[in-house]
Design an enzyme around this catalytic site. Structure first.
Site, short mmCIF file in Angstrom:
data_model
loop_
_atom_site.label_atom_id
_atom_site.label_comp_id
_atom_site.label_asym_id
_atom_site.label_seq_id
_atom_site.Cartn_x
_atom_site.Cartn_y
_atom_site.Cartn_z
N ASP A 207 -22.60 27.98 14.04
CA ASP A 207 -22.04 26.74 13.52
C ASP A 207 -22.18 25.64 14.57
O ASP A 207 -22.46 25.91 15.72
CB ASP A 207 -20.56 26.92 13.19
CG ASP A 207 -19.77 27.40 14.41
OD1 ASP A 207 -19.78 28.62 14.66
OD2 ASP A 207 -19.21 26.57 15.12
N ASP A 209 -20.19 22.87 16.68
CA ASP A 209 -18.81 22.74 17.13
C ASP A 209 -18.18 21.46 16.57
O ASP A 209 -18.86 20.51 16.22
CB ASP A 209 -18.78 22.71 18.66
CG ASP A 209 -17.51 23.34 19.21
OD1 ASP A 209 -17.14 24.43 18.75
OD2 ASP A 209 -16.89 22.74 20.09
#
Ligand SMILES: [Zn+2]
Length: 268
Positions: A207, A209
Site C-alpha cells: 500500500d 502510506d
C-alpha cells in the site's frame, strides 16, 4: 545440537507456512521461545529453517514479536544466512502495490523493543550498512532473472506501530528521502548482525502510506488482492534465492561482525 540448517527464513504476513513436509524442531533460547516452533526442511537442495514472524496464527503484533528468541533459535540450528521477506508501505507513488524492493538502509523509529543480546559488556557492532551486501546482490539478481526486477536500493523506516503513520509523519518520512515504512525490520536486522548472521531483506509494497496517496487511492480490497497475488510469487522468489545463495564467504562482513569483541557468553 549439530547444525540442521544453514539458511533461515523469517516469514511475515502470508508466510505462515513455507516448507512442506517439514520437521518441527523445538528450540529453547535464553530469550524465551521463538514465535512458533521452527520447521526445518529442504528447499531446492538446501537445508532451511523457517519461523513465522508473527506466529502461525498471527498472534504477535510487531512490538511483541520475540525477535531475540527467533534469531537465537535460528543460529542455534546452524543458520548463518537469513532471508527476511516482509510487507511494507511505500512512501512514494512511484513504487506502488506489488513493487518488490531490496532496501539497503534503515531508520529506527521504534521505542519499546529489546534491541540487543548483550546487556553486559560493550558490544558495539557496526551497523552502517545494516544488510548483507553480497546476499542483497544475489537476491536482486535472482528476482531480476525471475522477471520481477526489484528496486535495488531504498531506505526502510521502521515505526513502533502498531498504528499506522499519521499523514504528517508520512510526509515527513518521504521528505527525508526515505522509501518504505514497516514495523518489523528493526530490531530484527540488528539482532542478526549481533549474532554475525547475514540478513537479506525483501520488501513487498502492499500500500501507499498515509499522506502519500494520490487520486482516488487504493481500496483495502485492492490491497488484499495485490497482497494475495504477490505472496505466492514472493514465496517462489525466496525459494529461488535460497537455491542461489552461496555459502558464506570467508571475507563476508556480517560473519566478522563480532571479531575482537568480548562477549558475555558463547554464541550457539
Ligand atoms: Zn553477509
Amino acid at each position: 545440537m549439530p547444525p540442521v540448517a544453514d539458511i533461515g527464513v523469517i516469514g511475515g504476513s502470508g508466510f505462515y507456512q513455507f516448507l512442506d513436509r517439514a520437521e518441527e524442531v523445538k528450540t529453547h533460547t535464553p530469550f524465551g521461545p521463538p514465535s512458533d516452533p521452527i520447521t526445518v526442511g529442504e528447499v531446492n537442495g538446501r537445508r532451511v529453517a523457517f519461523v513465522p514472524r508473527h506466529g502461525r496464527d498471527h498472534r504477535f503484533p510487531p512490538h511483541q514479536i520475540p525477535y531475540r528468541a527467533n534469531l537465537w533459535a535460528l543460529r542455534s540450528l546452524g543458520v548463518r544466512q537469513v532471508v527476511a521477506p516482509s510487507a511494507v508501505g511505500s512512501l512514494t507513488p512511484d513504487f506502488g502495490p506489488g513493487t518488490l524492493i531490496v532496501p539497503d538502509q534503515l531508520v529506527d523509529r521504534t521505542r519499546s523493543r529489546e534491541n540487543t543480546f548483550y546487556d553486559r559488556n560493550a558490544v558495539h557492532v557496526s551497523f552502517a550498512d545494516p544488510y548483507c551486501a553480497s546476499g542483497r546482490e544475489r537476491a536482486i539478481a535472482v528476482a531480476t532473472e525471475a522477471g520481477w526486477p526489484p528496486v535495488p536500493t531504498g531506505t526502510l523506516v521502521v515505526i513502533e506501530g502498531q498504528r499506522f503513520s499519521t499523514r504528517a509523519e508520512s510526509r515527513w518520512f518521504a521528505a527525508q528521502g526515505w522509501t518504505l515504512v514497516g514495523m518489523t525490520g528493526y530490531p530484527e536486522a540488528v539482532l542478526a548482525r549481533e549474532l554475525a548472521l547475514c540478513y537479506i531483506p525483501l520488501a513487498l509494497v502492499t500500500d501507499l502510506d498515509a499522506g502519500i496517496e494520490t487520486g482516488e487511492g487504493v481500496t483495502q480490497a485492492e490491497v488484499f488482492e495485490v497482497f494475495a497475488a504477490n505472496v505466492s510469487r514472493l514465496r517462489d522468489l525466496v525459494a529461488g534465492i535460497i537455491a542461489a545463495l552461496p555459502q558464506v564467504q570467508p571475507d563476508d562482513v556480517c560473519a566478522h561482525a563480532l571479531d575482537g569483541m568480548r562477549l558475555p557468553f558463547d554464541l550457539p
